[in-house]
Design an enzyme around this catalytic site. Structure first.
Site, PDB file in Angstrom:
ATOM      1  N   ASN A   6      -8.553   4.294  -6.494  1.00 42.17           N
ATOM      2  CA  ASN A   6      -7.806   5.164  -7.403  1.00 42.17           C
ATOM      3  C   ASN A   6      -7.774   4.498  -8.794  1.00 42.17           C
ATOM      4  O   ASN A   6      -7.242   3.401  -8.942  1.00 42.17           O
ATOM      5  CB  ASN A   6      -6.394   5.353  -6.839  1.00 42.17           C
ATOM      6  CG  ASN A   6      -5.552   6.251  -7.714  1.00 42.17           C
ATOM      7  OD1 ASN A   6      -5.601   6.154  -8.939  1.00 42.17           O
ATOM      8  ND2 ASN A   6      -4.772   7.116  -7.108  1.00 42.17           N
ATOM      9  N   HIS A  53      -4.639   4.008 -12.908  1.00 37.47           N
ATOM     10  CA  HIS A  53      -3.985   2.971 -13.716  1.00 37.47           C
ATOM     11  C   HIS A  53      -4.832   2.532 -14.900  1.00 37.47           C
ATOM     12  O   HIS A  53      -4.307   2.016 -15.883  1.00 37.47           O
ATOM     13  CB  HIS A  53      -3.592   1.778 -12.839  1.00 37.47           C
ATOM     14  CG  HIS A  53      -2.534   2.145 -11.848  1.00 37.47           C
ATOM     15  ND1 HIS A  53      -1.253   2.451 -12.224  1.00 37.47           N
ATOM     16  CD2 HIS A  53      -2.590   2.298 -10.516  1.00 37.47           C
ATOM     17  CE1 HIS A  53      -0.552   2.780 -11.148  1.00 37.47           C
ATOM     18  NE2 HIS A  53      -1.341   2.688 -10.104  1.00 37.47           N
ATOM     19  N   HIS A  86      -5.587  11.213  -9.777  1.00 37.47           N
ATOM     20  CA  HIS A  86      -4.494  12.178  -9.639  1.00 37.47           C
ATOM     21  C   HIS A  86      -4.347  12.891 -10.975  1.00 37.47           C
ATOM     22  O   HIS A  86      -3.975  12.276 -11.973  1.00 37.47           O
ATOM     23  CB  HIS A  86      -3.218  11.413  -9.269  1.00 37.47           C
ATOM     24  CG  HIS A  86      -2.029  12.283  -8.997  1.00 37.47           C
ATOM     25  ND1 HIS A  86      -0.852  11.785  -8.476  1.00 37.47           N
ATOM     26  CD2 HIS A  86      -1.817  13.611  -9.165  1.00 37.47           C
ATOM     27  CE1 HIS A  86       0.015  12.770  -8.344  1.00 37.47           C
ATOM     28  NE2 HIS A  86      -0.536  13.885  -8.773  1.00 37.47           N
ATOM     29  N   ARG A 116      -2.164  14.799 -12.831  1.00 40.41           N
ATOM     30  CA  ARG A 116      -0.762  15.210 -12.784  1.00 40.41           C
ATOM     31  C   ARG A 116      -0.520  16.366 -13.742  1.00 40.41           C
ATOM     32  O   ARG A 116      -1.189  16.479 -14.766  1.00 40.41           O
ATOM     33  CB  ARG A 116       0.151  14.029 -13.153  1.00 40.41           C
ATOM     34  CG  ARG A 116       0.086  12.885 -12.150  1.00 40.41           C
ATOM     35  CD  ARG A 116       1.152  11.859 -12.465  1.00 40.41           C
ATOM     36  NE  ARG A 116       2.459  12.315 -12.056  1.00 40.41           N
ATOM     37  CZ  ARG A 116       3.115  11.909 -10.970  1.00 40.41           C
ATOM     38  NH1 ARG A 116       2.596  10.992 -10.195  1.00 40.41           N
ATOM     39  NH2 ARG A 116       4.291  12.394 -10.676  1.00 40.41           N
ATOM     40  N   ARG A 129      -0.099  12.544 -17.602  1.00 40.48           N
ATOM     41  CA  ARG A 129       0.354  11.263 -18.173  1.00 40.48           C
ATOM     42  C   ARG A 129      -0.718  10.181 -18.143  1.00 40.48           C
ATOM     43  O   ARG A 129      -0.649   9.239 -18.903  1.00 40.48           O
ATOM     44  CB  ARG A 129       1.619  10.780 -17.468  1.00 40.48           C
ATOM     45  CG  ARG A 129       1.388  10.350 -16.056  1.00 40.48           C
ATOM     46  CD  ARG A 129       2.611   9.679 -15.490  1.00 40.48           C
ATOM     47  NE  ARG A 129       3.642  10.641 -15.158  1.00 40.48           N
ATOM     48  CZ  ARG A 129       4.555  10.421 -14.227  1.00 40.48           C
ATOM     49  NH1 ARG A 129       4.573   9.266 -13.591  1.00 40.48           N
ATOM     50  NH2 ARG A 129       5.456  11.322 -13.927  1.00 40.48           N
ATOM     51  N   GLU A 136      -6.421  14.139  -6.426  1.00 42.48           N
ATOM     52  CA  GLU A 136      -5.055  14.377  -5.930  1.00 42.48           C
ATOM     53  C   GLU A 136      -4.371  15.354  -6.870  1.00 42.48           C
ATOM     54  O   GLU A 136      -4.480  15.234  -8.094  1.00 42.48           O
ATOM     55  CB  GLU A 136      -4.256  13.074  -5.940  1.00 42.48           C
ATOM     56  CG  GLU A 136      -4.809  12.017  -5.016  1.00 42.48           C
ATOM     57  CD  GLU A 136      -4.126  10.666  -5.190  1.00 42.48           C
ATOM     58  OE1 GLU A 136      -4.529   9.729  -4.497  1.00 42.48           O
ATOM     59  OE2 GLU A 136      -3.215  10.550  -6.037  1.00 42.48           O
ATOM     60  N   THR A 193       3.697   8.630  -6.848  1.00 37.71           N
ATOM     61  CA  THR A 193       4.041   9.570  -5.785  1.00 37.71           C
ATOM     62  C   THR A 193       5.057   8.940  -4.837  1.00 37.71           C
ATOM     63  O   THR A 193       4.832   7.849  -4.322  1.00 37.71           O
ATOM     64  CB  THR A 193       2.774   9.947  -4.989  1.00 37.71           C
ATOM     65  OG1 THR A 193       1.723  10.210  -5.912  1.00 37.71           O
ATOM     66  CG2 THR A 193       3.007  11.163  -4.125  1.00 37.71           C
ATOM     67  N   GLU A 211      -3.827  12.377   4.758  1.00 38.55           N
ATOM     68  CA  GLU A 211      -3.727  10.989   4.307  1.00 38.55           C
ATOM     69  C   GLU A 211      -2.319  10.535   4.660  1.00 38.55           C
ATOM     70  O   GLU A 211      -1.335  11.120   4.204  1.00 38.55           O
ATOM     71  CB  GLU A 211      -3.975  10.875   2.799  1.00 38.55           C
ATOM     72  CG  GLU A 211      -3.851   9.431   2.321  1.00 38.55           C
ATOM     73  CD  GLU A 211      -4.288   9.233   0.870  1.00 38.55           C
ATOM     74  OE1 GLU A 211      -5.191   9.950   0.395  1.00 38.55           O
ATOM     75  OE2 GLU A 211      -3.696   8.354   0.212  1.00 38.55           O
ATOM     76  N   HIS A 243      -1.244   4.224  -0.190  1.00 31.64           N
ATOM     77  CA  HIS A 243      -0.054   3.987  -1.012  1.00 31.64           C
ATOM     78  C   HIS A 243       0.551   2.621  -0.732  1.00 31.64           C
ATOM     79  O   HIS A 243       1.008   2.344   0.369  1.00 31.64           O
ATOM     80  CB  HIS A 243       1.032   5.067  -0.870  1.00 31.64           C
ATOM     81  CG  HIS A 243       1.700   5.337  -2.192  1.00 31.64           C
ATOM     82  ND1 HIS A 243       2.688   4.525  -2.681  1.00 31.64           N
ATOM     83  CD2 HIS A 243       1.456   6.271  -3.133  1.00 31.64           C
ATOM     84  CE1 HIS A 243       3.037   4.985  -3.875  1.00 31.64           C
ATOM     85  NE2 HIS A 243       2.306   6.040  -4.185  1.00 31.64           N
TER      86      HIS A 243
HETATM   87  N1  PXP Z   1      -2.918   7.868  -2.122  1.00 34.20           N
HETATM   88  C1  PXP Z   1      -2.164   8.773  -2.792  1.00 34.20           C
HETATM   89  C2  PXP Z   1      -2.062  10.154  -2.239  1.00 34.20           C
HETATM   90  C3  PXP Z   1      -1.503   8.425  -3.992  1.00 34.20           C
HETATM   91  O1  PXP Z   1      -0.753   9.334  -4.630  1.00 34.20           O
HETATM   92  C4  PXP Z   1      -1.680   7.122  -4.493  1.00 34.20           C
HETATM   93  C5  PXP Z   1      -1.036   6.737  -5.797  1.00 34.20           C
HETATM   94  O2  PXP Z   1      -1.596   7.443  -6.839  1.00 34.20           O
HETATM   95  C6  PXP Z   1      -2.481   6.230  -3.779  1.00 34.20           C
HETATM   96  C7  PXP Z   1      -3.075   6.621  -2.575  1.00 34.20           C
HETATM   97  C8  PXP Z   1      -2.719   4.827  -4.256  1.00 34.20           C
HETATM   98  O3  PXP Z   1      -1.538   4.106  -4.220  1.00 34.20           O
HETATM   99  P1  PXP Z   1      -1.504   2.621  -4.803  1.00 34.20           P
HETATM  100  O4  PXP Z   1      -1.750   2.745  -6.277  1.00 34.20           O
HETATM  101  O5  PXP Z   1      -0.135   2.141  -4.465  1.00 34.20           O
HETATM  102  O6  PXP Z   1      -2.594   1.855  -4.132  1.00 34.20           O
END
Ligand code: PXP
Length: 246
Positions: free
Chosen positions: A7, A10, A48, A50, A54, A75, A106, A156, A196
């Site tokens: 992901n 960030h 994601h 959003r 953001r 996402e 999330t 998931e 997550h």
């Molecule tokens: N899976 C989903 C559905 C998420 O919303 C997120 C966060 O955006 C992640 C995985 C990844 O989470 P993390 O950044 O804590 O690894």
């Protein structure tokens, strides 16, 4: 083989801190980061989009759609404006997540049971458009059964509750919830991803959960990339993931 979806939200968060509205010249670039993740062996890229835009912007998703060679997982919240966008861009897979406007990330899984009626049309439209669907839910049997009724090919599992319990007396109980959830989902014909809060220290604790297809990991990999570079950060995670065998 357990797959890794990275992901890269960030990366966009850091860019937006200085280049909001000037993303065309802004850095770091989530698309370049995604391509380096793929080069290092990641099997998928996750973003994601959003509602408040953001971090990831529409232009990022278009560029990712064009350039990602593995699998683009988008996402999104179950809201008409984003659904319209997604139907245009056609990522390989969409993961429907709950979105609360004041959250930093999330928080918790989707209420697939409570939202079953609203979700049914969305899941059907996405599948008809050739986009695979995943529902981000907690390892609660009622939520998993709802996902199966909705004919979502994937779920998931929300791993944050387990991750928070690591090192506390509740760790085993949370792990057992994930194990039971993955078994039930598998019995019901669902494919199981998880994500997550997963990091380099806790990832292998999840390996007692069977039937996992993919882990979606963001924050820990992007954070480690600050010191190691993103390709090395991805390679280190993939190395840890090699030993998953259930
Ligand atoms: N899976 C989903 C559905 C998420 O919303 C997120 C966060 O955006 C992640 C995985 C990844 O989470 P993390 O950044 O804590 O690894």
């Amino acid at each position: 083989m357990l797959k890794l979806g990275v992901n890269v939200d960030h990366v966009a968060t850091l860019r937006q801190a200085r280049y909001k509205g000037r993303e065309d010249i802004g850095e770091p670039d989530p698309v370049s980061a995604a391509l380096l993740c793929e080069k290092a062996g990641a099997q998928g890229i996750t973003v994601h989009l959003r509602e408040d835009r953001r971090h990831i912007q529409d232009r990022d998703v278009y560029a990712l759609r064009e350039k990602v060679q593995t699998r683009l997982n988008l996402e999104m919240a179950n809201v008409p404006e984003v659904i319209q966008f997604v139907l245009k861009v056609k990522p390989d897979i969409v993961c429907i997540v709950p979105e609360r406007h004041f959250e930093v990330t999330t928080e918790g899984g989707l209420d697939a049971l409570g939202q079953e009626k609203n979700l049914a049309g969305t899941v059907e439209r996405l599948l008809e458009a050739g986009i695979e669907v995943s529902l981000f839910i907690s390892a609660n049997p009622h939520q998993i059964e709802a996902a199966a009724r909705l004919k979502s090919p994937y779920i998931e599992l929300y791993t944050e509750d387990f991750v928070k319990a690591v090192g506390t007396p509740g760790e085993e109980k949370e792990l057992q919830r994930l194990i039971a959830g993955a078994k039930l989902a598998h019995q019901l014909g669902l494919k199981v991803n998880a994500g997550h809060g997963i990091n380099y220290a806790n990832v292998q604790k999840i390996y007692r959960v069977p039937h996992l297809d993919e882990l979606n990991i963001g924050h820990s990999i992007i954070s480690r990339a600050m010191t190691t570079g993103i390709e090395e950060a991805v390679r280190q995670m993939l190395k840890l993931m090699e030993s998953y065998s259930l």
